[in-house]
Scaffold this active site. Structure first.
Site, PDB file in Angstrom:
ATOM      1  N   LYS A  71      -1.119  -7.159   1.487  1.00 41.78           N
ATOM      2  CA  LYS A  71      -0.777  -6.165   2.500  1.00 41.78           C
ATOM      3  C   LYS A  71      -1.106  -6.619   3.921  1.00 41.78           C
ATOM      4  O   LYS A  71      -0.487  -6.147   4.888  1.00 41.78           O
ATOM      5  CB  LYS A  71      -1.477  -4.849   2.209  1.00 41.78           C
ATOM      6  CG  LYS A  71      -0.885  -4.050   1.058  1.00 41.78           C
ATOM      7  CD  LYS A  71       0.437  -3.411   1.445  1.00 41.78           C
ATOM      8  CE  LYS A  71       0.890  -2.404   0.404  1.00 41.78           C
ATOM      9  NZ  LYS A  71       2.123  -1.694   0.807  1.00 41.78           N
ATOM     10  N   SER A 322      -0.496  -9.155  -6.836  1.00 42.93           N
ATOM     11  CA  SER A 322      -0.456  -8.628  -5.478  1.00 42.93           C
ATOM     12  C   SER A 322      -1.813  -8.286  -4.874  1.00 42.93           C
ATOM     13  O   SER A 322      -1.949  -8.225  -3.649  1.00 42.93           O
ATOM     14  CB  SER A 322       0.447  -7.395  -5.430  1.00 42.93           C
ATOM     15  OG  SER A 322      -0.017  -6.397  -6.320  1.00 42.93           O
TER      16      SER A 322
END
Length: 350
Positions: A71, A322
């Protein structure tokens, strides 16, 4: 031939989508913008997992990224591009945890104030980390959607710049840099499996991958407890959910982005869902075999491969891990889920 394609990406554009579009040259520009700060995370192979899956798997280890997830790429690209009045009142965001840390880190690095709204059930580790990176944190609501709505109201009052976790082209461009790294690290990828919440990660990556080589299959993975993108992609069920649940808190989003979905619809080959048992099994495998403790969203793509739901038959399959901001207190819960679900899998037992 493929590296010639890579060179052309600097000037190539994605097709227009509903009057708006994401350009691959913007992903390349984001890559250059992020180079001084973000890690070039490894693309790992595992002989054990290759044997289990019957194909070659390449794990893009964004759990080893700064702030513990991918992110930071989108948040930093967005915030470093802010100018003038957009910087004056600081930034505000909503997040289930990882975007919060990326925004907090990026804002502090740019000398900006940051205020982050997070769901009430956000893992404590993510809340504390966000505060440690310098942001003010407000906990509210059941899921990302409620936190998002509260953040939007606050933004209208304060005039801070809203940093959306996925529905923003500069954020998507930052996330798309993962795909650029992956094809540099393995030019022979023929399938890439990517977790999906609001869709910013897969939209950015799919845009880059399909313009690099249209033959690469792109498969999205959602939690069974939050299948908004799956429903919309398949044209079935509700595309805006009333409730979401599951252990993959990073992808528990009630509605896919309005900007992300046209890109998903155009470039993604398939979207599948995985159960909490599938995800927990992947978490435990990663912990026991690779000594990596990854979070639920970070294990979702691997879960889809392990369970057979992704249907990968390629020779070189990329899997996006992720994030790694998992709650240590939940290891025993993950173990119980994995044990309950292991009979569903076509792999060796735990």
């Amino acid at each position: 031939m493929k590296f010639q394609n890579l060179k052309r990406l600097k000037t190539q554009e994605c097709d227009e989508n509903n009057g708006d579009f994401l350009q691959t040259k913007d992903i390349v520009a984001a890559f250059e913008n992020l180079l001084p700060v973000v890690h070039r995370t490894p693309l790992n192979e595992s002989a054990t997992f290759n044997e289990m899956a019957g194909t070659r798997l390449y794990f893009k280890m964004e759990n080893l990224q700064r702030t513990g997830s991918f992110k930071i790429r989108g948040a930093l690209n967005k915030i470093t591009n802010l100018t003038g009045d957009a910087r004056k009142n600081g930034v505000i965001a909503a997040s289930a945890g990882n975007h919060a840390q990326g925004v907090a880190f990026s804002a502090t690095k740019q000398g900006l104030k940051a205020k982050i709204y997070m769901p009430e059930k956000t893992p404590l580790a993510k809340v504390l980390a966000t505060k440690a990176y310098g942001a003010e944190v407000v906990l509210t609501g059941e899921s990302f959607q409620e936190a998002y709505e509260a953040a939007v109201l606050d933004q209208q009052i304060t005039g801070a710049t809203f940093i959306h976790p996925f529905d923003d082209y500069e954020v998507m461009a930052g996330q798309g840099t993962i795909a650029l790294e992956m094809i540099q690290q393995c030019a022979d990828l023929d399938t890439v499996v990517i977790p999906v919440g609001g869709g910013g990660l897969i939209a950015g990556m799919a845009c880059l991958l399909k313009n690099y080589d249209p033959k690469i299959r792109v498969i999205g993975v959602q939690s069974e407890g939050a299948p908004a993108a799956y429903n919309r992609f398949k044209g079935m069920g509700n595309s805006r959910l009333e409730h979401v649940s599951g252990i993959a808190d990073g992808i528990l989003v009630k509605e896919t982005g309005q900007l992300t979905f046209p890109l998903i619809s155009k470039y993604v080959d398939d979207v599948v869902t995985v159960s909490d048992e599938d995800i927990a099994t992947a978490i435990i495998y990663m912990l026991e075999r690779e000594k990596m403790f990854v979070e639920g969203a970070g294990a979702a793509a691997f879960a889809a491969v392990l369970s057979g739901k992704a249907g990968v038959s390629g020779k070189h399959v990329g899997i996006v891990v992720s994030g790694g901001n998992a709650d240590l207190d939940k290891i025993s819960h993950f173990k119980r889920l994995a044990t309950a679900g292991k009979k569903k899998h076509r792999v060796v037992s735990l």
